[in-house]
Scaffold this motif. Structure first.
Motif, PDB file in Angstrom:
ATOM      1  N   ASP A 187       0.810  -1.218   0.000  1.00 19.21           N
ATOM      2  CA  ASP A 187       0.000   0.000   0.000  1.00 19.21           C
ATOM      3  C   ASP A 187       0.842   1.267   0.000  1.00 19.21           C
ATOM      4  N   GLY A 188       2.149   1.138  -0.230  1.00 19.97           N
ATOM      5  CA  GLY A 188       3.000   2.309  -0.405  1.00 19.97           C
ATOM      6  C   GLY A 188       3.667   2.822   0.854  1.00 19.97           C
ATOM      7  N   GLU A 189       3.508   2.153   1.993  1.00 22.52           N
ATOM      8  CA  GLU A 189       4.202   2.572   3.207  1.00 22.52           C
ATOM      9  C   GLU A 189       5.686   2.201   3.098  1.00 22.52           C
ATOM     10  N   ALA A 190       6.560   3.130   3.518  1.00 15.67           N
ATOM     11  CA  ALA A 190       8.003   2.914   3.398  1.00 15.67           C
ATOM     12  C   ALA A 190       8.668   3.100   4.756  1.00 15.67           C
ATOM     13  N   SER A 191       9.634   2.232   5.084  1.00 16.60           N
ATOM     14  CA  SER A 191      10.362   2.330   6.353  1.00 16.60           C
ATOM     15  C   SER A 191      11.742   1.715   6.157  1.00 16.60           C
ATOM     16  N   TYR A 192      12.690   2.173   6.983  1.00 14.14           N
ATOM     17  CA  TYR A 192      14.048   1.653   6.920  1.00 14.14           C
ATOM     18  C   TYR A 192      14.141   0.306   7.664  1.00 14.14           C
ATOM     19  N   LEU A 193      15.035  -0.560   7.204  1.00 12.08           N
ATOM     20  CA  LEU A 193      15.347  -1.775   7.944  1.00 12.08           C
ATOM     21  C   LEU A 193      16.006  -1.416   9.275  1.00 12.08           C
ATOM     22  N   PRO A 194      15.867  -2.248  10.278  1.00 12.14           N
ATOM     23  CA  PRO A 194      16.534  -1.963  11.562  1.00 12.14           C
ATOM     24  C   PRO A 194      18.051  -1.886  11.389  1.00 12.14           C
ATOM     25  N   GLU A 195      18.680  -1.003  12.169  1.00  9.84           N
ATOM     26  CA  GLU A 195      20.133  -0.844  12.129  1.00  9.84           C
ATOM     27  C   GLU A 195      20.811  -1.954  12.947  1.00  9.84           C
ATOM     28  N   THR A 196      21.930  -2.481  12.423  1.00 10.64           N
ATOM     29  CA  THR A 196      22.723  -3.463  13.189  1.00 10.64           C
ATOM     30  C   THR A 196      23.909  -2.811  13.888  1.00 10.64           C
ATOM     31  N   GLU A 197      24.261  -1.573  13.492  1.00 14.04           N
ATOM     32  CA  GLU A 197      25.322  -0.780  14.125  1.00 14.04           C
ATOM     33  C   GLU A 197      26.678  -1.481  14.089  1.00 14.04           C
TER      34      GLU A 197
END
Length: 565
Positions: A463-473
């Protein structure tokens, strides 16, 4: 005859020949100017007329695109119920001037279903024949003679197939009257333009000193329907040109005379040291006391000539060296591009596509994707510190190490841990690489990944929602050995795209020294969640280009997109 006399005679003959050649050229150029002016004016008018037709075609394309995009109209056209179709078409074409653009919507048998004019949409024999000639599987634009019920006339016509669910359900005809096009053309360029019927006695050919005739040809058959007559009067311009040529010729003759006179004087002075040397030798043979020679002038000229030759030789060597360097960089760039995947990776329910645009001849960015087993595929996106040849070499080495380890099927965390150990052992120049590596399991619909200091990829839902993958640092690869990298696993349920990229995108600058930034990046990937990955890459590049507006690319730009069905 001594050498001085021979040189003097040569200069005199050369002067006479040059003057004669120039005078003859002057007479010939006057006649050639008339022909050149006619030819040049024809080319200019043809270019302007072609530009006018191109503008007309663009307007017609806008109208056609508006109709082609209307799903309701195409649906009605595939199962026509005329009142609904007419209402839909009338609403879409409300802003189109029917006198300027005549629009017909026809079914697949070329039967008219709608017309935006007051005339009844019934096709006579003349119009039916012209439509039949123009009907194609793709758009077709040409001059054509149509009879819309008010007599035959020539139109700049576009006929376009209307498709619905991959089938042609009808045709769209957009016709612009040539008389209105020529009227607008006359107003815009300030030239009296008229339509002349083919076969009229007044057409003397396609060019004369007073008018230019441009044929309006039907594409394919090359049948000339009419001519566009563009009136012109160059008599005064020709007279002024002749005067300019004569005056310019006289000035040039005077200039050439002075130049040749100066050449004669220079030659005479050049022989003075030789005359002095001959005089000294002659006096010595007769036992007379010779005058003292002035050797400084000759020595200075020799030194200047030597310096000029040496400078030329050095410049030539530098040019050859630069050419070799460019050729070597071109080969290096081609070899580097050959290391990247040459085509998309497609499996059932999954597609991987990437692109890398270097900022210099060779790059430090790269991407890769490959099959691990029948259910799993791996993909990565990486950025080596620095740019140029050294970064490209380290890129090639890191790609080989990571790909070799990844093909064993090890987890992303294990692959990065072992790759970091290998790269850090013999890294005297302290190069490093940021790298994201992920494994998509199509059967379990999961993503395992590890990240060595790279930009965090973006997940885009259906549905077009965008988010970053979790950071592993975790740290970058290649600096410190003995580091254990951590990995993560997430579910891909509802995920449509995984967009991995290099920092060349968010750190791109425009003319105002403003960065593209992460917010624009997220907004960009939200726009087209359901497009194919190949089209997405082109869309992202266009949007980034519209932001930078021709600013020099400061860093490599890399994209690797995983599309999930």
């Amino acid at each position: 005859m001594n050498l001085k006399a021979q040189v003097t005679l040569f200069v005199a003959i050369a002067t006479f020949v040059l003057v004669a050649i120039f005078a003859a050229g002057l007479f010939l150029s006057v006649g050639a100017t008339n022909r050149a002016a006619l030819n040049e004016s024809r080319r200019i008018l043809e270019v302007m007329w072609t530009g006018k037709l191109a503008d007309e075609s663009r307007t017609q394309d806008v109208i056609a695109t508006e109709l082609r995009r209307d799903i309701d109209l195409l649906n009605e056209l595939s199962h026509p119920t005329r009142p609904t179709l007419v209402e839909l078409a009338a609403d879409l074409l409300e802003s189109v001037n029917p006198d300027r653009y005549r629009v017909l919507i026809l079914d697949v048998t070329l039967k008219p279903l709608y017309a935006n004019t007051d005339i009844s949409p019934e096709i006579g024999d003349d119009l039916a024949i012209s439509l039949s000639d123009m009907a194609r599987e793709s758009d077709y634009t040409s001059f054509a003679s149509h009879n819309f019920g008010d007599g035959n006339a020539v139109y700049w016509s576009k006929i376009a197939p209307l498709r619905f669910r991959f089938q042609i359900v009808g045709y769209l005809l957009i016709a612009s009257p040539v008389d209105q096009i020529t009227s607008e053309f006359s107003s815009s360029v300030g030239i009296d333009t008229q339509i002349v019927r083919n076969g009229d006695a007044e057409v003397p050919g396609q060019q004369s000193s007073s008018a230019l005739y441009l044929p309006l040809e039907k594409a394919g058959s090359h049948e000339i329907l009419e001519f566009i007559r563009m009136n012109r009067n160059f008599d005064q311009a020709f007279i002024e040109t002749r005067w300019i040529l004569w005056i310019g010729g006289v000035i040039v003759l005077i200039f050439v005379g002075h130049v040749l006179g100066g050449l004669f004087w220079t030659v005479k002075r050049a022989f003075l040291p030789l005359d002095a040397a001959i005089t000294v030798i002659d006096k010595l043979t007769r036992g007379e006391t010779p005058p003292e020679l002035n050797l400084s002038a000759g020595t200075m000229e020799t030194q200047r000539l030597s310096k000029a030759v040496e400078a030329l030789r050095t410049a030539q060597m530098d040019k050859e060296a630069l050419g070799k360097l460019k050729a070597e960089l071109t080969i290096a760039s081609e070899l580097q591009q050959s290391l990247l995947p040459s085509r998309p990776l497609r499996q059932e329910g999954l597609c991987l596509v990437g692109q890398m645009v270097p900022s210099q001849e060779v790059a430090g960015d790269y991407y890769d994707y490959f099959e691990i087993d029948e259910h799993r595929v791996g993909f990565l996106c990486a950025d080596v510190c620095g740019k140029g040849a050294a970064a490209a070499l380290f890129m090639s080495m890191s790609r080989t190490v990571v790909r070799t380890l990844a093909m064993t099927g090890a987890s992303p965390a294990d692959v990065l841990t072992k790759a970091n150990q290998t790269l850090s052992e013999e890294n005297d120049k302290n190069f490093f690489v940021t790298l994201f590596y992920g494994i998509v399991d199509r059967q379990a619909r999961t993503l395992q990944f590890a990240n060595a200091g790279h930009c965090s990829p973006i997940l885009v839902t259906e549905d077009g929602e965008a988010s970053y993958l979790p950071e592993t640092e975790d740290l970058v690869l290649g600096i410190f050995g003995g580091i254990d990298y951590s990995g993560m696993e997430i579910s891909l349920d509802g995920v449509r795209l995984i967009v991995s990229y290099s920092d060349g995108i968010p750190e791109a600058f425009n003319a105002s020294d403003e960065q593209f930034g992460n917010e624009r990046l997220l907004s960009m990937v939200r726009k087209h969640p359901n497009e194919e990955p190949e089209a997405l890459i082109q869309s992202y590049q266009r949007e980034l280009g519209s932001f930078t507006k021709g600013q020099p690319q400061s860093d490599d730009i890399t994209l690797c997109i995983c599309s999930l069905d």
